[in-house]
Scaffold this active site. Sequence first.
Site, PDB file in Angstrom:
ATOM      1  N   TRP A 152     -85.537  34.852 -75.779  1.00 47.73           N
ATOM      2  CA  TRP A 152     -84.173  34.398 -76.092  1.00 47.73           C
ATOM      3  C   TRP A 152     -83.429  36.034 -75.787  1.00 47.73           C
ATOM      4  CZ3 TRP A 152     -83.378  31.791 -81.611  1.00 47.73           C
ATOM      5  CH2 TRP A 152     -83.719  30.528 -81.455  1.00 47.73           C
TER       6      TRP A 152
ATOM      7  N   GLU B  37     -90.901  36.284 -61.808  1.00 46.17           N
ATOM      8  CA  GLU B  37     -89.310  36.090 -61.738  1.00 46.17           C
ATOM      9  C   GLU B  37     -88.810  37.001 -61.328  1.00 46.17           C
ATOM     10  OE1 GLU B  37     -88.459  35.261 -66.453  1.00 46.17           O
ATOM     11  OE2 GLU B  37     -88.939  37.384 -66.498  1.00 46.17           O
TER      12      GLU B  37
ATOM     13  N   GLY C 166     -80.949  35.125 -64.555  1.00 52.77           N
ATOM     14  CA  GLY C 166     -79.490  35.916 -65.581  1.00 52.77           C
ATOM     15  C   GLY C 166     -78.412  35.466 -64.023  1.00 52.77           C
TER      16      GLY C 166
ATOM     17  N   SER D 136     -82.923  31.846 -63.548  1.00 49.56           N
ATOM     18  CA  SER D 136     -82.814  31.124 -63.706  1.00 49.56           C
ATOM     19  C   SER D 136     -82.779  29.231 -63.200  1.00 49.56           C
ATOM     20  CB  SER D 136     -80.970  30.372 -62.475  1.00 49.56           C
ATOM     21  OG  SER D 136     -80.384  31.958 -62.583  1.00 49.56           O
TER      22      SER D 136
ATOM     23  N   GLY E  50     -84.704  32.148 -69.832  1.00 53.36           N
ATOM     24  CA  GLY E  50     -83.059  32.720 -70.940  1.00 53.36           C
ATOM     25  C   GLY E  50     -82.375  32.092 -70.917  1.00 53.36           C
ATOM     26  N   GLY E  51     -81.467  32.468 -70.611  1.00 54.03           N
ATOM     27  CA  GLY E  51     -79.772  31.565 -70.946  1.00 54.03           C
ATOM     28  C   GLY E  51     -80.089  30.194 -70.844  1.00 54.03           C
TER      29      GLY E  51
END
Length: 248
Positions: A10, A166, A172, A212, A233-234
């Site tokens: 998060w 990653e 992102g 992503s 993430g997002g």
Amino acid sequence: MRKRLVAGNWKMYKTPTEARMWFRDLVAKLPQTQAEPALLVPFTHLPYAAEILEGHGVYWGAQDVSAHNEGAYTGEVSAKMLADLACKYTIVGHSERRSYHAESDALVAQKARRLLEHGIVPILCVGEPLEVREAGHHVEYTLRQLEGSLEGVHPPSASSLVIAYEPVWAIGTGKTATPEDAEAMHRAIRGWLAGRYSSDFADQLRILYGGSVKPDNATALFSQPNIDGGLVGGASLKLEDYIKLLLA
Ligand code: PEP
């Protein structure tokens, strides 16, 4: 068999109050899934995670930890404190910490060791920046980073470890490694782990892809033989998307 892990990072989003509502919503809408759900949230949200997610097959943890056990370290949070909040996982070595806080491989290894001492599974992040990928040195770079970040980390405690590959250029940015490129790196990582530890160790260890990941690319990535889920993430911030990832 390796159980797929869908770990949401998060970052520094949502207030504790928003997180509390989100956790309640997740528990209400949690689908039947073969994947293991986990949420890596800001420290302030962890008591709510422990209160609401406990007993629902959803796990939680932090995004960083102190390299120290205890002491005069203003602003730091120890592995012992995270264990007291029943954290199952915690991220170490995320590229945002490596670049904005100058975290070295040696520091990342120290943090991983602290977590393991307290029974928390480190999700250890590695991955190359764009210029390294463009120069074609991404495999050597990532394996060197892995070696440094695993200094002093040994089985049996290390057997629970999770690695997250990653590529920095994919975090992102909306750019994702192709499933084939990601798989090639995951295979290289697993091969390196087999040499460093043993084939059995490497075979049971989960290697996540991050960068992503979205509902529309997750199935292709997660179906690769050496990709055991994602660090997301997002797309983990929206409940509907996170649920789709659990079903990918
Ligand atoms: C991350 O934060 O680890 C990450 C992979 O972010 P995103 O999915 O937004 O690229």
